[in-house]
Design an enzyme around this catalytic site. Structure first.
Site, PDB file in Angstrom:
ATOM      1  CB  CYS A   1      -0.936   0.003   1.204  1.00  0.00           C
ATOM      2  SG  CYS A   1      -1.966  -1.460   1.312  1.00  0.00           S
TER       3      CYS A   1
ATOM      4  CG  HIS B   1      -2.148   4.144   5.620  1.00  0.00           C
ATOM      5  ND1 HIS B   1      -1.995   4.032   4.257  1.00  0.00           N
ATOM      6  CD2 HIS B   1      -2.347   2.877   6.088  1.00  0.00           C
ATOM      7  CE1 HIS B   1      -2.093   2.748   3.904  1.00  0.00           C
ATOM      8  NE2 HIS B   1      -2.298   2.037   4.994  1.00  0.00           N
TER       9      HIS B   1
ATOM     10  CD  GLU C   1      -2.183   7.217   9.743  1.00  0.00           C
ATOM     11  OE1 GLU C   1      -1.716   7.991   8.887  1.00  0.00           O
ATOM     12  OE2 GLU C   1      -3.128   6.432   9.509  1.00  0.00           O
TER      13      GLU C   1
ATOM     14  CE  LYS D   1      -5.694   4.146   2.223  1.00  0.00           C
ATOM     15  NZ  LYS D   1      -4.728   5.161   2.689  1.00  0.00           N
TER      16      LYS D   1
ATOM     17  CG  HIS E   1      -6.625   0.847   0.958  1.00  0.00           C
ATOM     18  ND1 HIS E   1      -5.589   1.313   0.174  1.00  0.00           N
ATOM     19  CD2 HIS E   1      -6.038   0.233   2.026  1.00  0.00           C
ATOM     20  CE1 HIS E   1      -4.439   1.012   0.734  1.00  0.00           C
ATOM     21  NE2 HIS E   1      -4.676   0.357   1.860  1.00  0.00           N
TER      22      HIS E   1
ATOM     23  CG  PHE F   1      -0.277  -5.804   4.683  1.00  0.00           C
ATOM     24  CD1 PHE F   1      -0.745  -5.126   5.785  1.00  0.00           C
ATOM     25  CD2 PHE F   1      -1.128  -6.710   4.058  1.00  0.00           C
ATOM     26  CE1 PHE F   1      -2.026  -5.332   6.275  1.00  0.00           C
ATOM     27  CE2 PHE F   1      -2.412  -6.929   4.528  1.00  0.00           C
ATOM     28  CZ  PHE F   1      -2.864  -6.244   5.636  1.00  0.00           C
TER      29      PHE F   1
END
Length: 417
Positions: free
Chosen positions: A167, A306, A317, A338, A343, A404
């Site tokens: 991502c 994010h 975050e 998002k 996403h 990830f």
């Protein structure tokens, strides 16, 4: 080494809202969601989940039928977005001297690349009994298809590279492009990201991780609720976004419009777990971006988070942001777009970087949709933006991507002046 200033002179995208960059940003400011309930005709069973689809996009209009036939959907989205950014930068109208573009380049990001091509091939072999596939399967499915096509179509003779970092793919691509321009290696680099994830296999794989937000036809538009106490997971989407990064003096010499200045890039790895994020690792990327930019933390007025709406990721975050910004954090505007555009995996960083550039250019901050009255106490500590707001003194902003594998990447932008 002399550091060149780097301008953002071109913006382009293919978004689920349709229309161009300006229309996209107006939808964000208004808090309008592009998420819809999706029911495909895929076999063996339909795929049913909230999703973001670029349903009115026809690649043949931008690319022409012969070129479009050589690409799969992630390349359609990426090349079309980059063509728009190229035109926005005024480079399509710029006279070209011999050898002028020998150092100009393209650096692109994608997480899944041509996965639709290969999934289609597997189905044709194992379900339909075909023994041969299209001879274009390999070149349509390769992850570097977008930058290869762009280098050919735009005559870019310099670096041609793709990054796959889950991502964070397009954020890394933009950051690496920024470094090339800043160092003087390339006066112009086309960069960004694209992904097309409308696939039975991709959807079921993410569903198996229990990270997909639930939602039916009525509830799907509000299915993605980052930082909300009742958040239920992420919403997958597709799209492409592109930026033209250009040496500041080169841009000024040709009279280019400068949307914003990119001033910093930071990257780190959590080094702890494949899928569980770490606040310390994210904080290292944030600090690295600030140090690289030369910005004081108090100059930053906005962070495009994010913010995927996962139970574990969102509070981590916020903790990382609070750790880095200290007593400035409670007055630091934070939102996760998002919540509206979904996403886009490898394209997420590019579409969010584009939104961050527009926030600086328009002096306006988009909200985290569906959050008002729902904020999770575990996500307190920053100034969450519940509704689009004017921000007439917005000087600098960050865009976060945390992937990830523990890969973190942050871009820093400053208003053009």
């Amino acid at each position: 080494m002399t550091r060149r200033r780097v301008a953002v002179t071109g913006l382009g995208m293919v978004s689920p809202y349709g229309g161009g960059v300006d229309a996209f940003f107006q939808h964000l400011l208004a808090g309008r969601s592009a998420v819809r309930h999706l029911l495909t005709e895929d076999k063996p069973r339909p795929l049913s989940m909230p999703f973001v689809v670029c349903q009115d996009f026809d690649p043949a209009i931008t690319l022409g039928k012969p070129l479009a036939a050589m690409m799969e959907r992630f390349a359609h989205l990426g090349v079309s977005a980059a063509f728009d950014a190229w035109h926005d930068a005024g480079l399509a109208r710029q006279p070209v001297a011999a050898g002028e573009r020998d150092q100009w380049g393209c650096i692109w990001g994608t997480a899944l690349g041509g996965i639709l091509t290969f999934e289609k091939g597997y189905r044709e072999m194992w379900q339909n009994g075909r023994e041969r596939l299209s001879p274009l399967s390999v070149v349509m499915g390769m992850n570097n298809a977008v930058n290869a096509h762009l280098s050919i179509q735009l005559g870019l003779g310099g670096i041609s590279m793709s990054h796959t970092v889950a991502c964070a793919s397009s954020t890394v691509a933009i950051g690496e492009a920024f470094r090339r321009v800043r160092s003087g290696e390339a006066p112009v680099v086309v960069t960004g990201g694209s992904d097309a994830t409308l696939s039975y296999g991709v959807g079921k794989a993410w569903e198996a991780m229990r990270l997909i937000a639930p939602g039916d036809t009525e509830t799907a538009p509000a299915a993605c609720r980052p930082f909300a106490a009742d958040r239920g997971g992420l919403v997958l989407g597709e799209g492409g976004a592109a930026l033209v990064l250009e040496d500041w003096d080169h841009a000024n010499a040709r009279g280019a419009r400068i949307h914003a200045e990119i001033v910093g890039y930071g990257a780190s790895c959590d080094r702890t777990h494949l899928v569980r994020p770490e606040a310390d690792g994210q904080a290292r990327a944030l600090r690295a971006a600030l140090a690289d930019s030369g910005l004081d933390a108090r100059e930053v007025g906005y962070v495009n988070a994010h913010g995927t709406a996962t139970l574990e990721g969102d509070p981590i975050e916020v903790r990382a942001i609070a750790d880095v910004f200290g007593d400035h954090a409670p007055s630091l505007a934070v939102s996760a777009t998002k919540s509206m555009h979904g996403h886009l995996l490898g394209a997420a960083g590019a579409i969010e970087a584009l939104a961050t550039v527009l926030a600086l250019r328009e002096q306006a901050i988009p909200p985290t949709a569906h959050l008002k009255g729902r904020l999770d106490p575990a996500c307190e500590g920053v100034d969450h933006v519940f509704e689009g707001r004017r921000a007439v003194l917005l000087k600098a902003a960050l865009s976060n991507s945390f992937a990830f594998g523990g890969s973190n990447a942050v871009l820093a932008f400053r208003a053009a002046h």
